[in-house]
Design a protein around this motif. Structure first.
Motif, PDB file in Angstrom:
ATOM      1  N   LYS A 295       9.279   8.532  24.051  1.00 31.72           N
ATOM      2  CA  LYS A 295      10.319   8.830  23.370  1.00 31.72           C
ATOM      3  C   LYS A 295      10.607   7.680  22.199  1.00 31.72           C
ATOM      4  N   PRO A 296      10.611   8.349  20.939  1.00 33.50           N
ATOM      5  CA  PRO A 296      10.854   7.325  19.868  1.00 33.50           C
ATOM      6  C   PRO A 296      12.116   6.859  19.845  1.00 33.50           C
ATOM      7  N   HIS A 297      12.390   5.612  19.596  1.00 32.82           N
ATOM      8  CA  HIS A 297      13.912   5.077  19.502  1.00 32.82           C
ATOM      9  C   HIS A 297      13.701   4.322  18.092  1.00 32.82           C
ATOM     10  N   VAL A 298      14.421   4.976  16.970  1.00 30.17           N
ATOM     11  CA  VAL A 298      14.365   4.389  15.830  1.00 30.17           C
ATOM     12  C   VAL A 298      15.400   3.484  15.392  1.00 30.17           C
ATOM     13  N   THR A 299      15.217   2.470  14.885  1.00 23.55           N
ATOM     14  CA  THR A 299      15.860   1.254  14.086  1.00 23.55           C
ATOM     15  C   THR A 299      15.970   1.519  12.598  1.00 23.55           C
ATOM     16  N   LEU A 300      16.870   1.770  11.845  1.00 30.43           N
ATOM     17  CA  LEU A 300      16.855   1.976  10.395  1.00 30.43           C
ATOM     18  C   LEU A 300      16.889   0.562   9.881  1.00 30.43           C
ATOM     19  N   TYR A 301      17.425  -0.386  10.201  1.00 29.73           N
ATOM     20  CA  TYR A 301      17.425  -1.684   9.550  1.00 29.73           C
ATOM     21  C   TYR A 301      17.227  -3.087  10.451  1.00 29.73           C
ATOM     22  N   HIS A 302      15.942  -3.427  10.266  1.00 29.09           N
ATOM     23  CA  HIS A 302      15.582  -4.763  11.074  1.00 29.09           C
ATOM     24  C   HIS A 302      15.095  -5.770  10.017  1.00 29.09           C
ATOM     25  N   TRP A 303      16.400  -6.008   9.164  1.00 29.19           N
ATOM     26  CA  TRP A 303      16.287  -7.271   8.358  1.00 29.19           C
ATOM     27  C   TRP A 303      15.373  -7.297   6.953  1.00 29.19           C
ATOM     28  N   ASP A 304      14.791  -6.346   6.658  1.00 25.64           N
ATOM     29  CA  ASP A 304      13.871  -6.174   5.508  1.00 25.64           C
ATOM     30  C   ASP A 304      14.693  -5.173   4.314  1.00 25.64           C
ATOM     31  N   LEU A 305      15.638  -5.775   3.864  1.00 25.39           N
ATOM     32  CA  LEU A 305      16.241  -4.948   2.783  1.00 25.39           C
ATOM     33  C   LEU A 305      15.415  -5.120   1.320  1.00 25.39           C
ATOM     34  N   PRO A 306      15.397  -3.698   0.935  1.00 27.68           N
ATOM     35  CA  PRO A 306      14.276  -3.590  -0.455  1.00 27.68           C
ATOM     36  C   PRO A 306      14.931  -4.777  -1.575  1.00 27.68           C
TER      37      PRO A 306
ATOM     38  N   ILE B  17      12.195   1.402  10.799  1.00 26.54           N
ATOM     39  CA  ILE B  17      11.527   1.902   9.418  1.00 26.54           C
ATOM     40  C   ILE B  17      11.817   0.548   8.481  1.00 26.54           C
ATOM     41  N   SER B  18      10.409   0.761   7.685  1.00 25.52           N
ATOM     42  CA  SER B  18      10.675  -0.225   6.421  1.00 25.52           C
ATOM     43  C   SER B  18      11.326   0.365   5.304  1.00 25.52           C
ATOM     44  N   TRP B  19      12.614   0.105   5.262  1.00 22.84           N
ATOM     45  CA  TRP B  19      13.343   0.699   4.126  1.00 22.84           C
ATOM     46  C   TRP B  19      12.463   1.014   2.732  1.00 22.84           C
ATOM     47  N   SER B  20      11.767  -0.208   2.207  1.00 24.12           N
ATOM     48  CA  SER B  20      11.241   0.033   1.176  1.00 24.12           C
ATOM     49  C   SER B  20       9.752   0.660   1.077  1.00 24.12           C
ATOM     50  N   ARG B  21       9.419   0.980   2.172  1.00 24.28           N
ATOM     51  CA  ARG B  21       8.338   1.816   2.341  1.00 24.28           C
ATOM     52  C   ARG B  21       8.592   3.133   2.154  1.00 24.28           C
ATOM     53  N   VAL B  22       9.702   3.568   2.515  1.00 22.53           N
ATOM     54  CA  VAL B  22      10.290   5.075   2.407  1.00 22.53           C
ATOM     55  C   VAL B  22      11.269   5.162   0.809  1.00 22.53           C
ATOM     56  N   GLN B  23      11.666   4.209   0.573  1.00 21.85           N
ATOM     57  CA  GLN B  23      12.447   4.182  -0.693  1.00 21.85           C
ATOM     58  C   GLN B  23      12.322   2.955  -1.297  1.00 21.85           C
ATOM     59  N   PRO B  24      11.114   2.603  -2.460  1.00 25.01           N
ATOM     60  CA  PRO B  24      10.870   1.407  -2.630  1.00 25.01           C
ATOM     61  C   PRO B  24      11.892   0.540  -3.126  1.00 25.01           C
ATOM     62  N   LYS B  25      12.767   0.960  -3.806  1.00 23.71           N
ATOM     63  CA  LYS B  25      13.685   0.182  -4.562  1.00 23.71           C
ATOM     64  C   LYS B  25      15.307   0.134  -3.598  1.00 23.71           C
TER      65      LYS B  25
ATOM     66  N   GLU C 237       1.003  -1.285  -0.128  1.00 17.71           N
ATOM     67  CA  GLU C 237      -0.124  -0.114  -0.211  1.00 17.71           C
ATOM     68  C   GLU C 237       0.861   1.374   0.073  1.00 17.71           C
ATOM     69  N   ASP C 238       0.330   2.307  -0.507  1.00 18.09           N
ATOM     70  CA  ASP C 238       0.702   3.683  -0.425  1.00 18.09           C
ATOM     71  C   ASP C 238       2.387   3.670  -0.887  1.00 18.09           C
ATOM     72  N   GLY C 239       2.605   2.943  -2.132  1.00 18.35           N
ATOM     73  CA  GLY C 239       3.802   3.039  -2.614  1.00 18.35           C
ATOM     74  C   GLY C 239       4.907   2.261  -2.111  1.00 18.35           C
ATOM     75  N   ARG C 240       4.684   1.405  -0.954  1.00 15.93           N
ATOM     76  CA  ARG C 240       5.777   0.468  -0.629  1.00 15.93           C
ATOM     77  C   ARG C 240       6.375  -0.465  -1.540  1.00 15.93           C
ATOM     78  N   GLY C 241       7.477  -0.768  -1.791  1.00 13.80           N
ATOM     79  CA  GLY C 241       8.035  -1.704  -2.693  1.00 13.80           C
ATOM     80  C   GLY C 241       8.254  -2.818  -1.773  1.00 13.80           C
ATOM     81  N   PRO C 242       8.726  -4.073  -2.439  1.00 10.40           N
ATOM     82  CA  PRO C 242       8.686  -5.324  -1.631  1.00 10.40           C
ATOM     83  C   PRO C 242       9.986  -5.319  -1.214  1.00 10.40           C
ATOM     84  N   SER C 243      10.326  -5.924  -0.005  1.00 13.52           N
ATOM     85  CA  SER C 243      11.569  -6.410   0.862  1.00 13.52           C
ATOM     86  C   SER C 243      11.833  -7.869   0.417  1.00 13.52           C
ATOM     87  N   ILE C 244      13.072  -8.263   0.956  1.00 14.98           N
ATOM     88  CA  ILE C 244      13.555  -9.767   0.883  1.00 14.98           C
ATOM     89  C   ILE C 244      12.634 -10.469   1.571  1.00 14.98           C
TER      90      ILE C 244
END
Length: 434
Positions: free
Chosen positions: A114-125, A80-88, A27-34
């Motif tokens: 307080k928000p604590h953000v992880t950039l990569y939790h295994w879901d490479l575009p 963050i779902s990387w492929s949600r913010v940068q589909p490829k 949805e909303d432009g998210r690309g597939p992840s591995i």
């Protein structure tokens, strides 16, 4: 139960990750992840389960944050779902995806969390996997660009940004044994992937700091203490090797600018000049995920672990002393920044009966691990906070929806959330502590 006492400024939180809870996979432009690709391949996950819907958090984040606030925690760790913010994973950015995380962060802040953000939790575009994934050195530069954009977007409002969650899992489970996405079984590739993950971490910290990102920056590593089953030379060598491969492989490059040596450790990556200088960027914090110890037995059949406190639904031994042992060991071996326990939790055979979930084994698990954490703090280890894994029952990777780690029970048929007994206990503990 023994009394637990923590400093008044100690941070109490819960944790999740994007693919495990968000859903809205297309949805909303998210690309597939591995993980989208992997989970849709027959035989890769329990009964073919996928994260297509998961906990439907993408649509329910507003009420989910209200639920988090009701627990009394002051911190929430999410990825963050990387492929949600940068589909490829390279090229165009997706404004709808970026806006979702803006809304989530703003809602958390409005509730005093307080928000604590992880950039990569295994879901490479998947778009990057198609170009070689973490086996390609180019992916490290794509990750640095991604970190820079997210750091500038959220860094003025979040409490911390961590680059990677558990790089050992990405490298070993994803590329050596093939249990996790992308499902490769190549030991040499796995070691090179581990190096590229560390390199991408260093490049990401450099990029975010160059952009003036104000949030504290760090990395999250899964770690265990290791116990030799007997005093035989084989078991002692095995314990040394497993500790080197699991803990030191990621700590030594970050803090000592080298890879470890140990008996039987024979595969090393290709390392370019200055890589260790890049990897060893100063950390503002270190996240540690601890679930159980490693029991090292080389005899045939292996000597079984004592399991004196039982095992969880994953078959993992409950061994809280290992947390204290581990923390004191790394505190001796390295010059560490402040530490957060970013994951610690229990998978239980949980059932909703009469509107309640009785999960006393989880309460005992958390209580004993907090007591072990208290021991380490009394010994001088600088620990600033604790995040229970996980907020919700969720998509547990190749185990699908069969394993439940949550403080909150999720009925996947109707997405009904129910606080388990452990959630009420954790909430009471936090409020008394304050």
């Amino acid at each position: 139960m023994s009394e637990l006492k923590f400093p008044p400024n100690f941070s109490w939180g819960v944790a999740t990750s994007a693919y495990q809870i968000e859903g809205a996979a297309a949805e909303d432009g998210r690309g597939p992840s591995i993980w989208d690709t992997f989970s849709h391949q027959p035989g890769k996950t329990f009964e073919g389960h996928t994260g297509d819907v998961a906990c439907d958090h993408y649509h329910r984040y507003d009420t989910d944050v209200d639920l988090i606030a009701s627990l009394g925690v002051d911190a929430y760790r999410f990825s963050i779902s990387w492929s949600r913010v940068q589909p490829k994973g390279h090229g165009a950015w997706n404004e709808k995806g970026l806006a979702f995380y803006d809304r989530l962060v703003d809602k958390l802040l409005s509730k005093g969390i307080k928000p604590h953000v992880t950039l990569y939790h295994w879901d490479l575009p998947q778009g990057l996997q198609d170009l070689g994934g973490w086996g390609s050195r180019d992916t490290t530069d794509c990750f640095a660009d991604y970190a820079d954009v997210m750091g500038r977007r959220l860094g003025d409002r979040v409490a911390s940004i961590c680059t990677h969650n558990e790089p050992w899992c990405t490298a070993h489970l994803g590329h050596h044994v093939g249990q996790f996405a992308p499902g490769n079984k190549d030991p040499q590739l796995a070691i090179q992937v581990a190096h590229h993950l560390l390199l991408s971490h260093g490049k990401a910290l450099q990029a975010m700091r160059a952009s003036g990102v104000k949030a504290p920056l760090g990395i999250v590593l899964n770690q265990s203490s290791v116990t030799a089953a007997t005093q035989s030379q084989a078991d002692r060598d095995s314990a040394e090797r497993q500790y080197a491969a699991f803990v030191r492989w990621y700590m030594d490059p970050i803090f000592l600018k080298r890879y470890p040596t140990a008996p039987g450790l024979s595969i090393y990556p290709t390392v370019s000049e200055n890589d260790f200088n890049t990897i060893a960027q100063p950390l503002d914090f270190l996240g540690i995920n601890y679930y159980t110890r490693i029991w090292a037995s080389e005899s045939s059949p292996p000597v079984p672990a004592p399991n004196a406190m039982g095992v969880n639904d994953m078959g993992w031994e409950t061994y809280p002393q290992g947390l204290s042992d581990l923390l004191r060991q790394i505190d001796r071996d390295y010059d560490l920044p402040p530490i957060y326990i970013t994951e610690n939790g229990f998978a239980g055979d949980d059932h909703l009966v009469g509107g309640k979930v009785a999960d006393s084994p989880r309460i005992a698990y958390v209580h004993t691990h907090l007591a072990a954490l208290q021991q380490a703090m009394e010994a001088g280890v600088d620990i600033r906070g604790y995040f229970y894994w996980s907020l919700f029952d969720n998509y547990e990777w190749n185990s699908g929806y069969a394993k439940r780690f949550g403080l909150v029970h999720v009925d996947y048929e109707n997405q009904q959330r129910t606080l388990k007994d452990s959630a009420h206990w954790y909430s009471d503990l936090i409020r008394k502590g304050r």
